[in-house]
Motif scaffolding. Sequence first.
Motif, PDB file in Angstrom:
ATOM      1  N   LYS A 166      25.301  53.337  12.177  1.00 11.40           N
ATOM      2  CA  LYS A 166      24.934  52.808  13.497  1.00 11.40           C
ATOM      3  C   LYS A 166      23.858  53.723  14.054  1.00 11.40           C
ATOM      4  O   LYS A 166      24.154  54.804  14.545  1.00 11.40           O
ATOM      5  CB  LYS A 166      26.151  52.747  14.428  1.00 11.40           C
ATOM      6  CG  LYS A 166      27.144  51.662  14.044  1.00 11.40           C
ATOM      7  CD  LYS A 166      28.250  51.567  15.065  1.00 11.40           C
ATOM      8  CE  LYS A 166      29.222  50.430  14.728  1.00 11.40           C
ATOM      9  NZ  LYS A 166      28.617  49.112  14.872  1.00 11.40           N
ATOM     10  N   LEU A 169      23.762  56.598  17.158  1.00 13.92           N
ATOM     11  CA  LEU A 169      25.067  56.937  17.733  1.00 13.92           C
ATOM     12  C   LEU A 169      25.486  58.347  17.326  1.00 13.92           C
ATOM     13  O   LEU A 169      25.426  58.718  16.159  1.00 13.92           O
ATOM     14  CB  LEU A 169      26.131  55.943  17.277  1.00 13.92           C
ATOM     15  CG  LEU A 169      26.082  54.521  17.843  1.00 13.92           C
ATOM     16  CD1 LEU A 169      27.285  53.733  17.357  1.00 13.92           C
ATOM     17  CD2 LEU A 169      26.054  54.542  19.364  1.00 13.92           C
ATOM     18  N   GLU A 173      30.256  58.912  19.988  1.00 15.87           N
ATOM     19  CA  GLU A 173      30.024  57.492  20.233  1.00 15.87           C
ATOM     20  C   GLU A 173      30.589  56.636  19.100  1.00 15.87           C
ATOM     21  O   GLU A 173      31.085  55.530  19.342  1.00 15.87           O
ATOM     22  CB  GLU A 173      28.527  57.238  20.405  1.00 15.87           C
ATOM     23  CG  GLU A 173      27.960  57.858  21.672  1.00 15.87           C
ATOM     24  CD  GLU A 173      26.458  57.748  21.765  1.00 15.87           C
ATOM     25  OE1 GLU A 173      25.947  57.558  22.886  1.00 15.87           O
ATOM     26  OE2 GLU A 173      25.783  57.843  20.720  1.00 15.87           O
ATOM     27  N   ASP A 177      33.363  53.755  19.456  1.00 17.09           N
ATOM     28  CA  ASP A 177      33.149  52.440  18.853  1.00 17.09           C
ATOM     29  C   ASP A 177      34.359  52.022  18.023  1.00 17.09           C
ATOM     30  O   ASP A 177      34.808  50.869  18.083  1.00 17.09           O
ATOM     31  CB  ASP A 177      31.895  52.464  17.983  1.00 17.09           C
ATOM     32  CG  ASP A 177      31.659  51.140  17.273  1.00 17.09           C
ATOM     33  OD1 ASP A 177      31.257  50.167  17.932  1.00 17.09           O
ATOM     34  OD2 ASP A 177      31.894  51.079  16.042  1.00 17.09           O
ATOM     35  N   ARG A 180      37.259  51.228  20.332  1.00 17.93           N
ATOM     36  CA  ARG A 180      36.982  49.968  21.019  1.00 17.93           C
ATOM     37  C   ARG A 180      37.336  48.789  20.099  1.00 17.93           C
ATOM     38  O   ARG A 180      37.900  47.787  20.557  1.00 17.93           O
ATOM     39  CB  ARG A 180      35.515  49.888  21.435  1.00 17.93           C
ATOM     40  CG  ARG A 180      35.182  48.636  22.246  1.00 17.93           C
ATOM     41  CD  ARG A 180      33.728  48.592  22.655  1.00 17.93           C
ATOM     42  NE  ARG A 180      33.393  49.671  23.572  1.00 17.93           N
ATOM     43  CZ  ARG A 180      32.524  50.645  23.288  1.00 17.93           C
ATOM     44  NH1 ARG A 180      31.911  50.678  22.116  1.00 17.93           N
ATOM     45  NH2 ARG A 180      32.274  51.576  24.175  1.00 17.93           N
ATOM     46  N   SER A 181      37.053  48.937  18.819  1.00 20.25           N
ATOM     47  CA  SER A 181      37.434  47.896  17.853  1.00 20.25           C
ATOM     48  C   SER A 181      38.946  47.764  17.774  1.00 20.25           C
ATOM     49  O   SER A 181      39.482  46.652  17.678  1.00 20.25           O
ATOM     50  CB  SER A 181      36.859  48.221  16.472  1.00 20.25           C
ATOM     51  OG  SER A 181      35.451  48.210  16.476  1.00 20.25           O
TER      52      SER A 181
END
Length: 266
Positions: A166, A169, A173, A177, A180-181
Motif C-alpha cells: 500500500k 502507508l 497505518e 488498515d 479496520r478490515s
Amino acid sequence: ARQFESELFNDLRNGDKKGSTTHIDSLDEHFTWMKKDVVVFAGYPNMGKTEFEYFLNVLKSIKSGWKWAIAGLEEKDGNRFFRKLIEMYVGKRITVSDERKYGQFKMTENELRTGLDFINSHFFWVKPENKFAKGTIFDAFDYTVAKHGVDGIILDPFNKLVKETKAGLRDDELLVDYYRSCEEFAISHDVVSVTITHMNKPEKVVNDLVPMPTAYSILGGQATNNAVDEIVFVHRMSSDYKDKDRVIRTAKGRDQDLVGVPGDIT
C-alpha cells in the motif's frame, strides 16, 4: 435517528445488549464476548496466550455452542492444530511420555472419537492458498462463515501476516488498515474478530520478574490500542518458563458497561 427507532425502543424495553459470557465468572467482570467487536489477545513469547485464547473458544463452544474459524498461521499441519483442541475438550492427552506413570491422563479411543466429533463441528481450520496475505485470509473467512455459520474468527499470530503493498502507508497505518478490515468483517458478518499478537521486547527484567505489559507494549502500540475494542494480556510475572502462575489482564474495553471493566484475574 428514525432508522434506529426499533432498536432504541428495544433498548428502552429490554436494556442494553451485553457481551456474551465466557462461562468464567471472575473473567466476565473484565471481559465478555461481544459480536461485531475487534479483540486482541497478546503476551510475550511462551506465556500461553494462544493456549488460553483457544481454551476460551473451546469452553464457549461447549457451553454456548459457538463455532470458530481459525487461521493458525504458525500451525504447520492440521494434525497438531486439531489435536490441541481435542485434548482441551476431553481433558486428557492423545499420547503420554510413560503409560505406566501417566496412563490415566491418556484418552481412550471412545474419548478421542467423541472429542473429534465435537471439535469437527465447532472449529474450522482456515488455510487460504496464500496464507500470509490479508485479502486471501478474509476471503477464506468469508467462505467459512457462509458455509458453517461461525460466531468468531481468529488470526494467530498477527506477526505472520505479510504486509500488502500500500504505497505511502507507514507501519502504524498498515496496522490500522488491518484492524479496520477486521472491524468491517465483524460488523458485516455479525461475528467477533480475534487477533493473537506478539509484543515488543519488555523494557527490563529485574530479579527475574517480567514487567506487566501495557496497551502500548503491543506490536503497533498506540495504533493498535486506538483501533481495537478489547485487549487481553496473558502474562507470567516470572522469567522462568516453568512457572505456571499467570495473570490475565484486560487492558482496554471500549464499552465497559457492556463487555466488562479492565482489571486482573490470577
